[in-house]
Design a protein around this motif. Structure first.
Motif, short mmCIF file in Angstrom:
data_model
loop_
_atom_site.label_atom_id
_atom_site.label_comp_id
_atom_site.label_asym_id
_atom_site.label_seq_id
_atom_site.Cartn_x
_atom_site.Cartn_y
_atom_site.Cartn_z
N LYS A 286 10.58 25.15 -8.39
CA LYS A 286 10.10 24.96 -7.02
C LYS A 286 8.61 24.76 -6.97
CE LYS A 286 13.73 27.30 -4.59
NZ LYS A 286 14.12 28.44 -3.79
N TRP A 287 8.17 23.96 -5.97
CA TRP A 287 6.73 23.82 -5.79
C TRP A 287 6.32 24.43 -4.45
CZ3 TRP A 287 10.15 19.74 -6.05
CH2 TRP A 287 10.32 18.96 -4.90
N LYS B 210 0.81 -1.22 0.00
CA LYS B 210 0.00 0.00 0.00
C LYS B 210 0.85 1.28 0.00
CE LYS B 210 -2.73 0.59 3.48
NZ LYS B 210 -3.86 0.27 4.37
N GLU B 211 1.87 1.33 0.86
CA GLU B 211 2.67 2.56 0.95
C GLU B 211 3.54 2.79 -0.29
OE1 GLU B 211 0.84 1.86 3.92
OE2 GLU B 211 2.66 1.08 4.81
N GLU C 36 10.67 14.70 -8.45
CA GLU C 36 11.29 15.69 -7.59
C GLU C 36 12.76 15.90 -7.94
OE1 GLU C 36 10.40 14.94 -3.43
OE2 GLU C 36 8.25 14.88 -3.88
N ALA D 66 2.98 20.12 -2.01
CA ALA D 66 2.84 18.78 -2.59
C ALA D 66 1.86 18.02 -1.73
CB ALA D 66 4.18 18.08 -2.61
N LYS D 67 1.05 17.20 -2.37
CA LYS D 67 0.06 16.43 -1.63
C LYS D 67 0.09 14.99 -2.11
CE LYS D 67 -4.16 15.97 -3.01
NZ LYS D 67 -5.59 15.98 -3.34
N ASN D 68 0.09 14.05 -1.18
CA ASN D 68 0.00 12.65 -1.59
C ASN D 68 -1.43 12.35 -2.00
OD1 ASN D 68 2.32 12.93 0.23
ND2 ASN D 68 2.54 10.74 -0.11
#
Lengths: 139, 288
Positions: free
Chosen positions: B266-267, B215-216, B257, B270-272
């Motif tokens: 640059k950001w 899962k991860e 990345e 960031a969202k998983n």
């Protein structure tokens, strides 16, 4: 018992390491005294919405470092640990938190000198208010 | 490594003009695997072949290290399987069904059965055919879990259940896993089941296996980025979608990345991605 662990999935720090550090902090801070029964790997995995592979890794590391112990058929418990070890965890947690704050500032293009100024200002304003809150927690 | 309890090698099954496989897949003791896919992806067919309710056209299946064949059926007592629909039960009531099922399973756990009946308030004296779909599903579950077999296979167990019942089932399965060496395979369309139960996710599409992932491995790699500035229009490693010139989605955060860092891009944030968003990308190649 349910553990007050909060994972930051956005963090670069691996999930198993976040679990490890937070459990260590709970043990060092006295919230989890020696002998406290910890949730099974499966139960904690459900709560944190992660796989048992990750949780097992965190538990194995904690066991290896002497923070917890697993008794076949009985479960996992907080181990007796020396005061010096607790101290070590606390010190490293403080360093870690400040390091993270500095990293945030660097990401926003602050120079080290500018960061130092901010740091001094925060300290000065806390001193003026007459110290910090009792548990020393900022958050 | 944990012991492989189920091994599927080069499995193929044709049903009319649908073709499943070839599939290579294994499941280890101590794990929970969620099988996901579109409707008609072949999940139920795979489970049926595994249970010998359908015979494969090619390939082999090993259970507990042994090839299974129709002669020797001892392995059936070591697996509890919950199909989507149970046929031929309508005229029996819960008590009668319990009597029928419990005889077959030497490991039948009557206290567990009673606990589930109590928890789900299942009326055992009512005929199966007279129960609502949700209650039928609860009774099926009680009859399946109480077999206390080593392997539990659930085909969409919560499709008709209300929210509290689904939540309770998660806890029941977690407790059940902690009884000892167990293995669970659950086919489900419920994101909650995957988030809270699964160690591994098997993704199927149109009869093919897209992969089995920890899962991860998925939740750690699929990310969305909000960039500070508009991006140049060149391909970026790992990126699977650009929502506009400043928002991009990657399926391989590391690659993306390191590329962005190399270009000094640059950001801001960031969202998983959530597991259901990831699965949607895998199945239809785009966000919903």
């Amino acid at each position: 018992m349910e553990l007050p662990i909060r994972l930051s999935k956005e963090s670069r720090e691996p999930i198993y390491h976040q679990i490890e550090e937070q459990i260590k902090a709970l043990i060092a801070g006295g919230q989890l005294p020696a002998g406290t029964s910890l949730p099974s790997i499966r139960v904690l995995s459900k709560e944190l919405e992660i796989s048992v592979i990750t949780t097992r890794r965190a538990y194995q590391n904690l066991e290896y470092q002497g923070f917890i112990r697993t008794t076949q058929g009985k479960g996992t418990f907080v181990a007796e640990i020396e005061a010096s070890k607790k101290e070590e965890v606390t010190v490293s947690a403080v360093y870690h938190a400040i390091e993270k704050a500095v990293e945030t500032a660097l990401r926003h293009d602050y120079t080290l000198e500018q960061i130092e100024v901010v740091f001094q200002e925060i300290i000065a304003s806390l001193k003026k208010k007459g110290g910090h809150n009792n548990d020393g927690k900022m958050d | 490594m944990m012991e492989k309890w189920i091994e599927i090698n080069r499995l193929k099954k044709n049903v009319d003009d649908f073709q499943l496989g070839p599939i290579d897949l294994s499941f280890e003791a101590g794990t929970i695997t969620a099988i996901v896919g579109n409707n008609g992806a072949g999940k139920s067919t795979l489970l049926k072949v595994l249970m010998r309710l359908a015979v494969q056209n090619d390939g082999e299946i090993k259970l507990f290290g042994q090839l299974i064949d129709s002669e020797e059926e001892g392995w059936k007592k070591r697996i509890a399987y919950l199909p989507q629909t149970l046929l031929g039960c309508d005229s029996f009531n819960g008590n009668q069904l319990r009597e029928l099922v419990s005889k077959w399973y030497p490991t039948w756990d009557q206290p567990l059965f009673e606990q589930l009946v109590e928890m789900y308030q299942i009326p055992l004296s009512k005929k199966y055919g007279k129960l609502s779909q949700g209650v039928q599903q609860k009774l099926n579950l009680a009859l399946t879990l109480a077999r206390d077999a080593e392997i539990l296979i659930l085909d969409e167990p919560t499709a008709h259940m209300d929210i509290p019942s689904k939540q309770m089932l998660l806890d029941v399965i977690v407790e059940w896993m902690d009884r000892g060496d167990k293995l669970v395979i659950i086919s489900s369309h419920q994101a909650e089941d995957i988030r809270k139960l699964a160690d591994y996710v098997v993704v199927m599409k149109e009869g093919q296996l897209l992969g089995k992932f920890e899962k991860e491995e998925l939740t750690g790699q699929y990310k969305q980025y909000w960039m500070e500035d508009s991006l140049p229009n060149e391909p970026i490693p790992g990126v699977i979608e650009r929502k506009n010139e400043r928002i991009l989605v990657s399926k391989c955060a590391e690659e993306t990345e390191s590329y962005l860092a190399g270009k000094q891009l640059k950001w801001l944030r960031a969202k998983n991605l959530e597991i259901e968003e990831i699965i949607t990308y895998m199945l239809i190649g785009k966000a919903s």
